[in-house]
Motif scaffolding. Structure first.
Motif, PDB file in Angstrom:
ATOM      1  N   SER A 165       4.017 -14.566  -8.347  1.00  0.00           N
ATOM      2  CA  SER A 165       2.818 -14.101  -9.031  1.00  0.00           C
ATOM      3  C   SER A 165       2.324 -12.850  -8.331  1.00  0.00           C
ATOM      4  CB  SER A 165       1.744 -15.193  -9.049  1.00  0.00           C
ATOM      5  OG  SER A 165       1.372 -15.560  -7.735  1.00  0.00           O
ATOM      6  N   ARG A 166       1.390 -12.169  -8.968  1.00  0.00           N
ATOM      7  CA  ARG A 166       0.861 -10.950  -8.378  1.00  0.00           C
ATOM      8  C   ARG A 166      -0.610 -10.801  -8.722  1.00  0.00           C
ATOM      9  NH1 ARG A 166       4.319  -6.155 -10.402  1.00  0.00           N
ATOM     10  NH2 ARG A 166       2.706  -4.904  -9.369  1.00  0.00           N
ATOM     11  N   ASP A 167      -1.300 -10.078  -7.857  1.00  0.00           N
ATOM     12  CA  ASP A 167      -2.711  -9.752  -8.072  1.00  0.00           C
ATOM     13  C   ASP A 167      -2.818  -8.242  -7.975  1.00  0.00           C
ATOM     14  OD1 ASP A 167      -5.423  -9.306  -7.942  1.00  0.00           O
ATOM     15  OD2 ASP A 167      -5.825 -11.024  -6.672  1.00  0.00           O
ATOM     16  N   ASN A 168      -2.894  -7.596  -9.116  1.00  0.00           N
ATOM     17  CA  ASN A 168      -2.917  -6.131  -9.127  1.00  0.00           C
ATOM     18  C   ASN A 168      -4.241  -5.565  -8.614  1.00  0.00           C
ATOM     19  OD1 ASN A 168      -0.310  -5.945 -10.042  1.00  0.00           O
ATOM     20  ND2 ASN A 168      -0.860  -5.570 -12.178  1.00  0.00           N
ATOM     21  N   ALA A 169      -5.272  -6.364  -8.601  1.00  0.00           N
ATOM     22  CA  ALA A 169      -6.549  -5.904  -8.050  1.00  0.00           C
ATOM     23  C   ALA A 169      -6.508  -5.850  -6.527  1.00  0.00           C
ATOM     24  CB  ALA A 169      -7.672  -6.823  -8.501  1.00  0.00           C
ATOM     25  N   ARG A 170      -5.688  -6.719  -5.943  1.00  0.00           N
ATOM     26  CA  ARG A 170      -5.584  -6.777  -4.479  1.00  0.00           C
ATOM     27  C   ARG A 170      -4.287  -6.183  -3.943  1.00  0.00           C
ATOM     28  NH1 ARG A 170      -8.513 -11.529  -5.644  1.00  0.00           N
ATOM     29  NH2 ARG A 170     -10.354 -11.770  -4.326  1.00  0.00           N
ATOM     30  N   ASN A 171      -3.424  -5.723  -4.844  1.00  0.00           N
ATOM     31  CA  ASN A 171      -2.131  -5.156  -4.428  1.00  0.00           C
ATOM     32  C   ASN A 171      -1.310  -6.161  -3.609  1.00  0.00           C
ATOM     33  OD1 ASN A 171      -3.029  -2.856  -5.656  1.00  0.00           O
ATOM     34  ND2 ASN A 171      -2.984  -1.571  -3.831  1.00  0.00           N
ATOM     35  N   VAL A 172      -1.251  -7.373  -4.113  1.00  0.00           N
ATOM     36  CA  VAL A 172      -0.534  -8.430  -3.417  1.00  0.00           C
ATOM     37  C   VAL A 172       0.406  -9.139  -4.386  1.00  0.00           C
ATOM     38  CG1 VAL A 172      -0.717 -10.569  -2.094  1.00  0.00           C
ATOM     39  CG2 VAL A 172      -2.448  -8.789  -1.825  1.00  0.00           C
ATOM     40  N   VAL A 173       1.585  -9.463  -3.898  1.00  0.00           N
ATOM     41  CA  VAL A 173       2.524 -10.291  -4.649  1.00  0.00           C
ATOM     42  C   VAL A 173       2.788 -11.544  -3.811  1.00  0.00           C
ATOM     43  CG1 VAL A 173       4.551  -9.068  -3.739  1.00  0.00           C
ATOM     44  CG2 VAL A 173       4.719 -10.345  -5.896  1.00  0.00           C
ATOM     45  N   TYR A 174       2.933 -12.657  -4.516  1.00  0.00           N
ATOM     46  CA  TYR A 174       3.085 -13.947  -3.861  1.00  0.00           C
ATOM     47  C   TYR A 174       4.426 -14.588  -4.225  1.00  0.00           C
ATOM     48  CZ  TYR A 174      -1.988 -13.462  -3.498  1.00  0.00           C
ATOM     49  OH  TYR A 174      -3.259 -13.008  -3.234  1.00  0.00           O
ATOM     50  N   TRP A 216      18.748 -11.073  -3.754  1.00  0.00           N
ATOM     51  CA  TRP A 216      17.557 -11.059  -4.613  1.00  0.00           C
ATOM     52  C   TRP A 216      17.145 -12.496  -4.901  1.00  0.00           C
ATOM     53  CZ3 TRP A 216      17.203 -12.532  -9.910  1.00  0.00           C
ATOM     54  CH2 TRP A 216      16.036 -12.117 -10.566  1.00  0.00           C
ATOM     55  N   VAL A 217      15.841 -12.752  -4.788  1.00  0.00           N
ATOM     56  CA  VAL A 217      15.297 -14.083  -5.051  1.00  0.00           C
ATOM     57  C   VAL A 217      14.649 -14.150  -6.431  1.00  0.00           C
ATOM     58  CG1 VAL A 217      13.538 -15.755  -4.313  1.00  0.00           C
ATOM     59  CG2 VAL A 217      14.922 -14.545  -2.604  1.00  0.00           C
ATOM     60  N   GLY A 218      13.908 -13.103  -6.752  1.00  0.00           N
ATOM     61  CA  GLY A 218      13.226 -13.093  -8.039  1.00  0.00           C
ATOM     62  C   GLY A 218      12.370 -11.856  -8.182  1.00  0.00           C
ATOM     63  N   GLY A 219      11.856 -11.642  -9.384  1.00  0.00           N
ATOM     64  CA  GLY A 219      11.039 -10.472  -9.641  1.00  0.00           C
ATOM     65  C   GLY A 219       9.990 -10.741 -10.701  1.00  0.00           C
ATOM     66  N   VAL A 220       9.008  -9.853 -10.731  1.00  0.00           N
ATOM     67  CA  VAL A 220       7.912  -9.981 -11.690  1.00  0.00           C
ATOM     68  C   VAL A 220       7.612  -8.602 -12.257  1.00  0.00           C
ATOM     69  CG1 VAL A 220       6.155  -9.756  -9.860  1.00  0.00           C
ATOM     70  CG2 VAL A 220       5.553 -10.860 -12.022  1.00  0.00           C
ATOM     71  N   THR A 221       7.311  -8.555 -13.540  1.00  0.00           N
ATOM     72  CA  THR A 221       6.990  -7.286 -14.180  1.00  0.00           C
ATOM     73  C   THR A 221       5.633  -6.762 -13.735  1.00  0.00           C
ATOM     74  OG1 THR A 221       6.186  -8.579 -16.059  1.00  0.00           O
ATOM     75  CG2 THR A 221       8.418  -7.685 -16.206  1.00  0.00           C
ATOM     76  N   ARG A 222       5.318  -5.542 -14.173  1.00  0.00           N
ATOM     77  CA  ARG A 222       4.106  -4.880 -13.693  1.00  0.00           C
ATOM     78  C   ARG A 222       2.840  -5.671 -13.990  1.00  0.00           C
ATOM     79  NH1 ARG A 222       5.303   0.900 -16.312  1.00  0.00           N
ATOM     80  NH2 ARG A 222       6.152  -0.500 -17.879  1.00  0.00           N
ATOM     81  N   SER A 246       0.847  -1.185   0.000  1.00  0.00           N
ATOM     82  CA  SER A 246       0.000   0.000   0.000  1.00  0.00           C
ATOM     83  C   SER A 246       0.878   1.229   0.000  1.00  0.00           C
ATOM     84  CB  SER A 246      -0.932   0.003   1.214  1.00  0.00           C
ATOM     85  OG  SER A 246      -0.195   0.015   2.415  1.00  0.00           O
ATOM     86  N   GLY A 247       0.257   2.377  -0.291  1.00  0.00           N
ATOM     87  CA  GLY A 247       0.990   3.637  -0.273  1.00  0.00           C
ATOM     88  C   GLY A 247       1.641   4.009  -1.580  1.00  0.00           C
ATOM     89  N   PHE A 248       1.445   3.197  -2.594  1.00  0.00           N
ATOM     90  CA  PHE A 248       1.943   3.528  -3.930  1.00  0.00           C
ATOM     91  C   PHE A 248       1.047   2.801  -4.940  1.00  0.00           C
ATOM     92  CE2 PHE A 248       4.150  -0.513  -4.979  1.00  0.00           C
ATOM     93  CZ  PHE A 248       4.186  -1.102  -3.722  1.00  0.00           C
ATOM     94  N   THR A 249       1.175   3.190  -6.194  1.00  0.00           N
ATOM     95  CA  THR A 249       0.323   2.579  -7.223  1.00  0.00           C
ATOM     96  C   THR A 249       0.941   1.256  -7.636  1.00  0.00           C
ATOM     97  OG1 THR A 249      -0.247   4.811  -7.960  1.00  0.00           O
ATOM     98  CG2 THR A 249      -0.871   2.976  -9.393  1.00  0.00           C
ATOM     99  N   PHE A 250       0.482   0.232  -6.988  1.00  0.00           N
ATOM    100  CA  PHE A 250       1.085  -1.100  -7.078  1.00  0.00           C
ATOM    101  C   PHE A 250       1.240  -1.567  -8.523  1.00  0.00           C
ATOM    102  CE2 PHE A 250       2.178  -5.191  -5.388  1.00  0.00           C
ATOM    103  CZ  PHE A 250       1.581  -6.138  -6.196  1.00  0.00           C
ATOM    104  N   ARG A 251       0.254  -1.382  -9.339  1.00  0.00           N
ATOM    105  CA  ARG A 251       0.286  -1.962 -10.678  1.00  0.00           C
ATOM    106  C   ARG A 251       1.339  -1.303 -11.571  1.00  0.00           C
ATOM    107  NH1 ARG A 251      -4.064   1.440 -10.451  1.00  0.00           N
ATOM    108  NH2 ARG A 251      -4.319   2.946 -12.137  1.00  0.00           N
ATOM    109  N   TYR A 252       1.882  -0.175 -11.155  1.00  0.00           N
ATOM    110  CA  TYR A 252       2.893   0.528 -11.956  1.00  0.00           C
ATOM    111  C   TYR A 252       4.305   0.010 -11.714  1.00  0.00           C
ATOM    112  CZ  TYR A 252      -0.489   4.269 -13.070  1.00  0.00           C
ATOM    113  OH  TYR A 252      -1.574   4.985 -13.510  1.00  0.00           O
ATOM    114  N   TYR A 253       4.463  -0.846 -10.692  1.00  0.00           N
ATOM    115  CA  TYR A 253       5.814  -1.206 -10.273  1.00  0.00           C
ATOM    116  C   TYR A 253       6.098  -2.694 -10.422  1.00  0.00           C
ATOM    117  CZ  TYR A 253       6.414   3.354  -8.133  1.00  0.00           C
ATOM    118  OH  TYR A 253       6.544   4.694  -7.924  1.00  0.00           O
ATOM    119  N   PRO A 254       7.235  -3.012 -11.040  1.00  0.00           N
ATOM    120  CA  PRO A 254       7.714  -4.384 -10.915  1.00  0.00           C
ATOM    121  C   PRO A 254       7.966  -4.681  -9.436  1.00  0.00           C
ATOM    122  CG  PRO A 254       8.948  -3.186 -12.588  1.00  0.00           C
ATOM    123  CD  PRO A 254       8.142  -2.175 -11.842  1.00  0.00           C
TER     124      PRO A 254
END
Length: 114
Positions: A71-80, A47-53, A25-33
């Motif tokens: 994985s990520r859920d941009n609707a919930r602002n969560v990365v897994y 570093w373990v790994g990363g995912v694009t926007r 929270s506190g930033f526009t999650f979907r804009y950030y890898p």
């Protein structure tokens, strides 16, 4: 302000699985890898790994390739971080972090032990 709350850690036997979550929270999650990092006992944070926007591209450190999935859920602002076939050397505190943002959460402890 940026908030990152990691959860899902615990104690697991070698070969086991865990799924970590990071609520942002506190930033526009979907804009950030988004990235996952970890810091093992007596070790530097790595570093373990990363995912694009959009979640379309994922990259991993060699040490976890084929075992971990981001994985990520941009609707919930969560990365897994799905972790399978865990090894003793995966024991660490795990953190998530957006690209280019110097902010860290408290992390979640993962302990792999028999």
């Amino acid at each position: 302000q940026v908030q990152l709350v990691e959860s899902g850690g615990g104690l697991v036997q070698p070969g086991g699985s865990l799924r970590l979550s990071c609520a942002a929270s506190g930033f526009t999650f979907r804009y950030y890898p988004m990235n996952w990092y970890r810091q093992g006992p007596g070790k530097e944070r790595e570093w373990v790994g990363g995912v694009t926007r959009d979640g379309g591209v994922r990259k991993y450190a060699d040490s976890v390739q084929g075992r971990f999935t981001i994985s990520r859920d941009n609707a919930r602002n969560v990365v897994y971080l799905q972790m399978n076939n865990l090894k003793l050397e995966d024991t660490a505190v795990y953190y998530c972090k957006p690209d280019g943002v110097d902010s860290w959460g408290r992390g979640t402890q993962v302990t792999v032990s028999s």
